[in-house]
Design an enzyme around this catalytic site. Structure first.
Site, short mmCIF file in Angstrom:
data_model
loop_
_atom_site.label_atom_id
_atom_site.label_comp_id
_atom_site.label_asym_id
_atom_site.label_seq_id
_atom_site.Cartn_x
_atom_site.Cartn_y
_atom_site.Cartn_z
N CYS A 191 0.72 -4.51 5.68
CA CYS A 191 -0.61 -3.94 5.46
C CYS A 191 -1.59 -4.22 6.86
O CYS A 191 -1.13 -5.16 7.68
CB CYS A 191 -1.35 -3.84 4.28
SG CYS A 191 -2.02 -5.82 4.05
N CYS A 224 -0.42 0.08 2.51
CA CYS A 224 -1.94 0.54 2.72
C CYS A 224 -2.18 1.73 1.87
O CYS A 224 -1.46 2.31 1.54
CB CYS A 224 -2.03 0.90 4.31
SG CYS A 224 -1.89 -0.69 5.30
N CYS A 230 -2.67 2.53 8.33
CA CYS A 230 -1.57 1.86 8.05
C CYS A 230 -0.83 1.55 9.23
O CYS A 230 -0.29 2.38 10.12
CB CYS A 230 -0.61 2.75 6.99
SG CYS A 230 0.36 1.58 5.83
#
Length: 153
Positions: free
Chosen positions: A7, A79, A87
């Site tokens: 992430c 994400c 992301c």
């Protein structure tokens, strides 16, 4: 097999995934986590939640995807889409999947609401990890399907 949970900040969702995966997976599988713009520290609520669940947090820290100790076989981004979160895209030759979960660390609300959001994030990620570990064969299609589990919670 090495799984990378990726992430942006590597302080909450990816670390929850890494620690939970390593807690549940067989020893020959290893999860790591990283971020494209690491926060530099783990979110204290994420650490506390893992400890309450009996999952060790020893050795985990917020790190950059530039500093990976291994080359991943599978990259799973976690994400979410709230607040325009971007992301990161891992460009190496690996199997990729997206298991988007909203970031509970950005929630504004009461203590109870924030704790409930962290618990929900953990439950979704754990259910997805358990489904992953139960796969008879790992395919892109199955990884994508798992990424939809718990999305309606």
């Amino acid at each position: 097999m090495n799984i990378l949970f990726l992430c942006t900040g590597n302080s909450c969702r990816s670390v929850l995934s890494e620690a939970t995966f390593n807690h549940l997976a067989p020893p020959e599988w290893r999860a790591i986590s990283a971020g494209s713009k690491p926060a530099g520290q783990l979110h204290p609520r994420a650490v506390a939640l893992l400890q309450r669940k009996g999952i060790s947090t020893d050795g985990y820290y917020s790190k950059s995807w530039d500093d990976l100790p291994v080359t991943p076989d599978i990259v799973i981004t976690v994400c979410g889409s709230a607040a325009g979160e971007t992301c990161p895209a891992y460009l190496g030759p690996v199997l990729r999947a997206h298991w988007g979960v909203e970031d509970p660390s950005h929630l504004l609300g009461s203590e109870e609401e924030i704790e409930a959001a962290f618990e929900q994030t953990y439950r979704i990620l754990r259910a997805r990890i358990e489904a992953f570990l139960a796969l008879p064969a790992i395919t892109k299609q199955e990884l994508d399907r798992i990424g939809t589990l718990g999305a309606g919670c």
